[in-house]
Design a protein around this motif. Structure first.
Motif, short mmCIF file in Angstrom:
data_model
loop_
_atom_site.label_atom_id
_atom_site.label_comp_id
_atom_site.label_asym_id
_atom_site.label_seq_id
_atom_site.Cartn_x
_atom_site.Cartn_y
_atom_site.Cartn_z
N LEU A 84 -5.35 0.77 4.64
CA LEU A 84 -5.57 2.03 3.94
C LEU A 84 -5.15 1.94 2.47
O LEU A 84 -5.69 2.65 1.62
CB LEU A 84 -4.84 3.17 4.64
CG LEU A 84 -5.45 3.60 5.98
CD1 LEU A 84 -4.69 4.76 6.59
CD2 LEU A 84 -6.91 3.96 5.82
N GLY A 85 -4.20 1.06 2.16
CA GLY A 85 -3.88 0.80 0.77
C GLY A 85 -5.06 0.15 0.06
O GLY A 85 -5.40 0.51 -1.08
N MET A 86 -5.72 -0.79 0.75
CA MET A 86 -6.91 -1.42 0.18
C MET A 86 -8.05 -0.42 0.05
O MET A 86 -8.80 -0.44 -0.94
CB MET A 86 -7.35 -2.59 1.08
CG MET A 86 -6.38 -3.75 1.11
SD MET A 86 -6.99 -5.10 2.15
CE MET A 86 -8.42 -5.66 1.23
N PHE A 87 -8.18 0.46 1.04
CA PHE A 87 -9.22 1.49 0.99
C PHE A 87 -8.99 2.43 -0.19
O PHE A 87 -9.92 2.77 -0.93
CB PHE A 87 -9.23 2.26 2.31
CG PHE A 87 -10.15 3.46 2.32
CD1 PHE A 87 -11.52 3.31 2.19
CD2 PHE A 87 -9.63 4.74 2.46
CE1 PHE A 87 -12.37 4.40 2.21
CE2 PHE A 87 -10.47 5.85 2.48
CZ PHE A 87 -11.84 5.68 2.34
N SER A 88 -7.75 2.84 -0.39
CA SER A 88 -7.43 3.72 -1.52
C SER A 88 -7.71 3.02 -2.85
O SER A 88 -8.16 3.65 -3.81
CB SER A 88 -5.95 4.14 -1.45
OG SER A 88 -5.69 4.84 -0.26
N ALA A 89 -7.45 1.71 -2.91
CA ALA A 89 -7.76 0.96 -4.11
C ALA A 89 -9.26 0.91 -4.35
O ALA A 89 -9.73 0.97 -5.49
CB ALA A 89 -7.20 -0.47 -4.00
#
Length: 335
Positions: A84-89
């Motif tokens: 989800l950190g990658m998705f937010s990025a």
């Protein structure tokens, strides 16, 4: 699909399409994508497995960081937070939402808020530290192999990126306290009512960050091993796709080339480096004899490593995280 995600997806697709169009023009047009029909299924499986391995290694790193800060996080929760950190990025300009997405996911999963943000910052510091030492080594390797342009402009660009990356790593590791006067200057006027709680939050955040920064050297080395392993696995995705299309460039060259491109992409203000990756990686691979298979492999690589996040993110609850990323200042002030 909710509006922020849809806008980011459309912008990313537009920039990627422009980048791929330019890359494909270099090798004779869109017909080069037909090369994907010859991709060996076994190498596609290897590519996807490499991506999953990078996720797991990054999750193990996050578990290690959280434990160093005094919190216990399970593998599934760490894996979800990383993705989800990658998705937010992927849905924010320049990947600016990465830290917020990771921190807010940890927060939603029960980790104390200041520690969540400290853990997220620590992972970014680990990535930046990796870039700081891997970038010079990669540039030297590429230069020795004749794969880096030997011109003053490209040499200056490489040096500038190294300097900026080292400065960022230094600030994230040792000067997090600079955030306090910065936040104090921001929480004035109409935001004054948030000042007391905001300063309490940032003090807790800085204290947790200092705990991590003062950890024994072996812990930092262990985190760098997890970080290097996660990035190497991520870079192997493109390597396996190239192998499946009959292009052999060697593992050292594949790792060094992607390291340089990934570090430079940090300073590109587009969602997920859209447009930049397509052009630069295709140009690099064509120059190394990849021919039509180079852009075709880059196209498949972006589908697997980047656009898959627009499926995984919503499945893992990404909409809630993205909504809170947009409300982060208000939440931070009211903590």
């Amino acid at each position: 699909m909710r509006r922020p995600v849809l806008h980011a997806l459309l912008l990313s697709v537009a920039l990627s399409a422009a980048g791929m169009a330019f890359a494909l023009w270099r090798v004779g047009g869109a017909k080069a994508l037909l090369r994907l029909g010859g991709l060996a299924p076994s190498h596609l499986v290897l590519a996807v497995s490499a991506l999953l391995a990078s996720f797991v290694l990054a999750a193990l790193r996050l578990m290690f960081v959280c434990r160093a800060l005094g919190d216990s996080v399970g593998l599934w929760h760490a894996l979800r937070a990383h993705v989800l950190g990658m998705f937010s990025a992927a849905v924010t300009p320049g990947g600016s939402g990465s830290i917020a997405g990771l921190a807010l996911t940890l927060d939603l999963q029960g980790v104390e808020r200041a520690r969540s943000w400290a853990a997220a910052l620590a992972t970014m510091a680990a990535d930046t530290t990796f870039h700081a030492w891997a970038m010079p080594l990669s540039l030297v390797g590429l230069y020795a192999l004749g794969a880096y342009p030997r011109t003053p402009l490209w040499a200056a660009l490489g040096v500038a990126v190294i300097v900026l990356t080292c400065l960022l790593a230094y600030v994230l590791l040792f000067k997090v306290a600079w955030l306090r006067p910065l936040l104090g200057a921001l929480l004035r006027g109409p935001l004054l009512r948030f000042r007391r709680r905001g300063m309490r939050f940032v003090d807790d955040f800085i204290a947790n960050s200092k705990v991590f920064a003062s950890a024994p050297l072996w812990k930092h080395l262990a985190i760098q091993l997890f970080t290097a392993g996660a990035w190497a696995a991520f870079f192997l995705v493109l390597y396996f796709l190239l192998l499946g299309l009959g292009v052999r460039i060697g593992v050292p060259l594949a790792l060094a080339g992607q390291t340089v491109v990934a570090v430079m992409s940090t300073f590109v203000p587009t969602p997920g480096g859209s447009g930049f990756f397509e052009v630069v990686l295709s140009w690099f691979l064509v120059g190394r004899g990849g021919g039509e298979a180079g852009p075709a492999a880059v196209f498949a690589w972006r589908l697997i490593t980047f656009y898959s996040l627009f499926v995984l993110g919503p499945l893992l609850g990404g909409y809630l995280v993205v909504k809170q990323v947009g409300e982060t200042p208000a939440r931070g002030g009211g903590a």
